[in-house]
Design a protein around this motif. Structure first.
Motif, PDB file in Angstrom:
ATOM      1  N   PRO A 182       3.006  12.061   3.433  1.00  0.00           N
ATOM      2  CA  PRO A 182       4.096  12.749   2.739  1.00  0.00           C
ATOM      3  C   PRO A 182       4.325  12.212   1.329  1.00  0.00           C
ATOM      4  O   PRO A 182       5.186  12.731   0.612  1.00  0.00           O
ATOM      5  CB  PRO A 182       5.299  12.465   3.635  1.00  0.00           C
ATOM      6  CG  PRO A 182       5.007  11.125   4.224  1.00  0.00           C
ATOM      7  CD  PRO A 182       3.516  11.091   4.427  1.00  0.00           C
ATOM      8  N   ILE A 183       3.607  11.174   0.962  1.00  0.00           N
ATOM      9  CA  ILE A 183       3.742  10.576  -0.368  1.00  0.00           C
ATOM     10  C   ILE A 183       2.374  10.565  -1.053  1.00  0.00           C
ATOM     11  O   ILE A 183       1.344  10.762  -0.400  1.00  0.00           O
ATOM     12  CB  ILE A 183       4.323   9.143  -0.295  1.00  0.00           C
ATOM     13  CG1 ILE A 183       3.433   8.230   0.553  1.00  0.00           C
ATOM     14  CG2 ILE A 183       5.745   9.183   0.256  1.00  0.00           C
ATOM     15  CD1 ILE A 183       3.901   6.788   0.599  1.00  0.00           C
ATOM     16  N   PRO A 184       2.313  10.346  -2.361  1.00  0.00           N
ATOM     17  CA  PRO A 184       1.037  10.407  -3.085  1.00  0.00           C
ATOM     18  C   PRO A 184       0.013   9.391  -2.588  1.00  0.00           C
ATOM     19  O   PRO A 184       0.365   8.309  -2.106  1.00  0.00           O
ATOM     20  CB  PRO A 184       1.455  10.107  -4.531  1.00  0.00           C
ATOM     21  CG  PRO A 184       2.890  10.501  -4.605  1.00  0.00           C
ATOM     22  CD  PRO A 184       3.469  10.153  -3.267  1.00  0.00           C
ATOM     23  N   VAL A 185      -1.253   9.748  -2.745  1.00  0.00           N
ATOM     24  CA  VAL A 185      -2.360   8.893  -2.347  1.00  0.00           C
ATOM     25  C   VAL A 185      -3.280   8.654  -3.544  1.00  0.00           C
ATOM     26  O   VAL A 185      -3.699   9.605  -4.222  1.00  0.00           O
ATOM     27  CB  VAL A 185      -3.169   9.520  -1.191  1.00  0.00           C
ATOM     28  CG1 VAL A 185      -4.384   8.651  -0.855  1.00  0.00           C
ATOM     29  CG2 VAL A 185      -2.291   9.704   0.037  1.00  0.00           C
ATOM     30  N   ILE A 186      -3.564   7.390  -3.799  1.00  0.00           N
ATOM     31  CA  ILE A 186      -4.526   6.974  -4.808  1.00  0.00           C
ATOM     32  C   ILE A 186      -5.804   6.610  -4.065  1.00  0.00           C
ATOM     33  O   ILE A 186      -5.753   5.903  -3.062  1.00  0.00           O
ATOM     34  CB  ILE A 186      -4.002   5.746  -5.583  1.00  0.00           C
ATOM     35  CG1 ILE A 186      -2.613   6.012  -6.159  1.00  0.00           C
ATOM     36  CG2 ILE A 186      -4.977   5.346  -6.693  1.00  0.00           C
ATOM     37  CD1 ILE A 186      -1.867   4.751  -6.587  1.00  0.00           C
ATOM     38  N   ILE A 187      -6.950   7.069  -4.538  1.00  0.00           N
ATOM     39  CA  ILE A 187      -8.191   6.715  -3.856  1.00  0.00           C
ATOM     40  C   ILE A 187      -8.972   5.689  -4.663  1.00  0.00           C
ATOM     41  O   ILE A 187      -8.998   5.709  -5.889  1.00  0.00           O
ATOM     42  CB  ILE A 187      -9.070   7.942  -3.555  1.00  0.00           C
ATOM     43  CG1 ILE A 187      -9.516   8.656  -4.834  1.00  0.00           C
ATOM     44  CG2 ILE A 187      -8.333   8.908  -2.632  1.00  0.00           C
ATOM     45  CD1 ILE A 187     -10.563   9.730  -4.588  1.00  0.00           C
ATOM     46  N   ALA A 188      -9.585   4.764  -3.929  1.00  0.00           N
ATOM     47  CA  ALA A 188     -10.423   3.728  -4.521  1.00  0.00           C
ATOM     48  C   ALA A 188     -11.569   3.457  -3.554  1.00  0.00           C
ATOM     49  O   ALA A 188     -11.661   4.073  -2.497  1.00  0.00           O
ATOM     50  CB  ALA A 188      -9.606   2.456  -4.774  1.00  0.00           C
ATOM     51  N   GLY A 189     -12.427   2.529  -3.913  1.00  0.00           N
ATOM     52  CA  GLY A 189     -13.545   2.178  -3.055  1.00  0.00           C
ATOM     53  C   GLY A 189     -14.854   2.689  -3.615  1.00  0.00           C
ATOM     54  O   GLY A 189     -15.285   3.796  -3.293  1.00  0.00           O
ATOM     55  N   GLY A 190     -15.493   1.902  -4.474  1.00  0.00           N
ATOM     56  CA  GLY A 190     -16.804   2.258  -4.997  1.00  0.00           C
ATOM     57  C   GLY A 190     -16.808   3.391  -5.998  1.00  0.00           C
ATOM     58  O   GLY A 190     -17.870   3.967  -6.279  1.00  0.00           O
ATOM     59  N   LEU A 191     -15.658   3.735  -6.560  1.00  0.00           N
ATOM     60  CA  LEU A 191     -15.637   4.812  -7.543  1.00  0.00           C
ATOM     61  C   LEU A 191     -16.245   4.345  -8.863  1.00  0.00           C
ATOM     62  O   LEU A 191     -16.024   3.222  -9.305  1.00  0.00           O
ATOM     63  CB  LEU A 191     -14.209   5.306  -7.774  1.00  0.00           C
ATOM     64  CG  LEU A 191     -13.507   5.932  -6.567  1.00  0.00           C
ATOM     65  CD1 LEU A 191     -12.140   6.469  -6.976  1.00  0.00           C
ATOM     66  CD2 LEU A 191     -14.348   7.021  -5.935  1.00  0.00           C
ATOM     67  N   ASN A 192     -17.006   5.226  -9.481  1.00  0.00           N
ATOM     68  CA  ASN A 192     -17.673   4.913 -10.747  1.00  0.00           C
ATOM     69  C   ASN A 192     -17.830   6.203 -11.547  1.00  0.00           C
ATOM     70  O   ASN A 192     -17.461   7.288 -11.056  1.00  0.00           O
ATOM     71  CB  ASN A 192     -19.016   4.224 -10.496  1.00  0.00           C
ATOM     72  CG  ASN A 192     -19.961   5.091  -9.686  1.00  0.00           C
ATOM     73  OD1 ASN A 192     -20.254   6.221 -10.053  1.00  0.00           O
ATOM     74  ND2 ASN A 192     -20.443   4.563  -8.563  1.00  0.00           N
ATOM     75  N   PRO A 193     -18.358   6.124 -12.753  1.00  0.00           N
ATOM     76  CA  PRO A 193     -18.443   7.336 -13.579  1.00  0.00           C
ATOM     77  C   PRO A 193     -19.277   8.459 -12.971  1.00  0.00           C
ATOM     78  O   PRO A 193     -19.055   9.628 -13.285  1.00  0.00           O
ATOM     79  CB  PRO A 193     -19.079   6.824 -14.876  1.00  0.00           C
ATOM     80  CG  PRO A 193     -18.697   5.387 -14.936  1.00  0.00           C
ATOM     81  CD  PRO A 193     -18.728   4.919 -13.521  1.00  0.00           C
ATOM     82  N   THR A 194     -20.224   8.124 -12.106  1.00  0.00           N
ATOM     83  CA  THR A 194     -21.108   9.154 -11.566  1.00  0.00           C
ATOM     84  C   THR A 194     -20.548   9.866 -10.335  1.00  0.00           C
ATOM     85  O   THR A 194     -21.040  10.934  -9.973  1.00  0.00           O
ATOM     86  CB  THR A 194     -22.481   8.556 -11.198  1.00  0.00           C
ATOM     87  OG1 THR A 194     -22.322   7.629 -10.119  1.00  0.00           O
ATOM     88  CG2 THR A 194     -23.103   7.846 -12.385  1.00  0.00           C
ATOM     89  N   ASN A 195     -19.540   9.284  -9.703  1.00  0.00           N
ATOM     90  CA  ASN A 195     -19.061   9.906  -8.465  1.00  0.00           C
ATOM     91  C   ASN A 195     -17.578  10.246  -8.460  1.00  0.00           C
ATOM     92  O   ASN A 195     -17.095  10.876  -7.509  1.00  0.00           O
ATOM     93  CB  ASN A 195     -19.383   9.015  -7.257  1.00  0.00           C
ATOM     94  CG  ASN A 195     -18.651   7.684  -7.254  1.00  0.00           C
ATOM     95  OD1 ASN A 195     -17.636   7.504  -7.924  1.00  0.00           O
ATOM     96  ND2 ASN A 195     -19.173   6.727  -6.492  1.00  0.00           N
TER      97      ASN A 195
END
Length: 236
Positions: free
Chosen positions: A177-190
């Motif tokens: 019910p609240i905002p979600v920030i995603i992380a984990g191996g994120l980079n410019p290509t994905n």
């Protein structure tokens, strides 16, 4: 209750692992919305000292948020760390009970709280009931969730450079019910594909925009921002 003024707690792009003032200034110039300062960690060594982090945070313009990322579990110690650094934004990365953010909220109503949701290694495309239960338990006491990956070889639950299944992120976004920030191996290509798959409120990167020396690279950050902005435009 979670706040409705989501913009300050959910910047579209956060970069974590700030090393020094020079790196912070670079990220601000490039247009990063929020800087993360990991301190009091379970596995990794801190990227910066408390004193230097406080100096960097004091230099940030008002529109750039500073988030303390910590494994501390004691509410008084968490508040003391935030006060020492000069920020009222904290990301709780330890496996704490909901009573901890509830206590933080009671002690410091102005504190903006992000709670990490670490995706277990080897988890398939079905969201575990344990994560759904955590979402329901923590949502009344925090302002946003942040997903992250685990590294089974080191035990690290952040800054692993590992990608998890973005379908799980999407399920968390839909369940929360609240905002979600995603992380984990994120980079410019994905990052654009991750945003399109998960439809989050914001993204967070650390090792994915660093060079071999561990410093943030301007070219990688520029591309990450461009691709993230395109991803958010795709889902708007």
């Amino acid at each position: 209750m979670p706040r409705t003024d989501l913009a300050p707690i959910c910047p579209r792009i956060q970069i974590a692992g700030i090393i020094d003032r020079e790196e912070a200034d670079l990220l601000v110039r490039l247009g990063v919305d929020s800087l993360g300062f990991p301190l009091r960690l379970a596995v990794h060594a801190p990227d910066i000292s408390d004193a230097d982090a406080a100096h960097v945070i004091a230099s940030l313009p008002p529109h750039v948020a500073a988030v303390v990322i910590t494994y501390l579990t004691n509410p008084d110690e968490i508040i003391a760390l935030c006060d020492a650094l000069g920020t009222a934004r904290v990301q709780l990365h330890a496996d704490v009970p909901p009573a901890v953010p509830a206590a933080l909220r009671a002690l410091r109503p102005d504190l903006r709280i992000i709670k990490s949701l670490v995706i277990p290694h080897g988890c398939d495309d079905a969201l575990p009931n344990s994560i759904v239960e955590r979402i329901n338990a923590f949502a009344p006491h925090v302002d946003a969730f942040l997903t992250d990956s685990t590294d089974p070889t080191t035990g690290a639950t952040g800054a692993t450079g590992r990608i998890h299944d973005w379908r799980l992120d999407r399920a968390i976004v839909e369940a929360s019910p609240i905002p979600v920030i995603i992380a984990g191996g994120l980079n410019p290509t994905n990052v654009r594909a991750a945003i399109r798959a998960a439809r989050p409120a914001a993204v967070d990167a650390h090792t994915g925009v660093e060079g071999p020396d561990g410093r943030k690279r301007a070219d990688l950050v520029k591309t990450f921002i461009r691709e993230a902005v395109s991803g958010f435009s795709d889902i708007a």
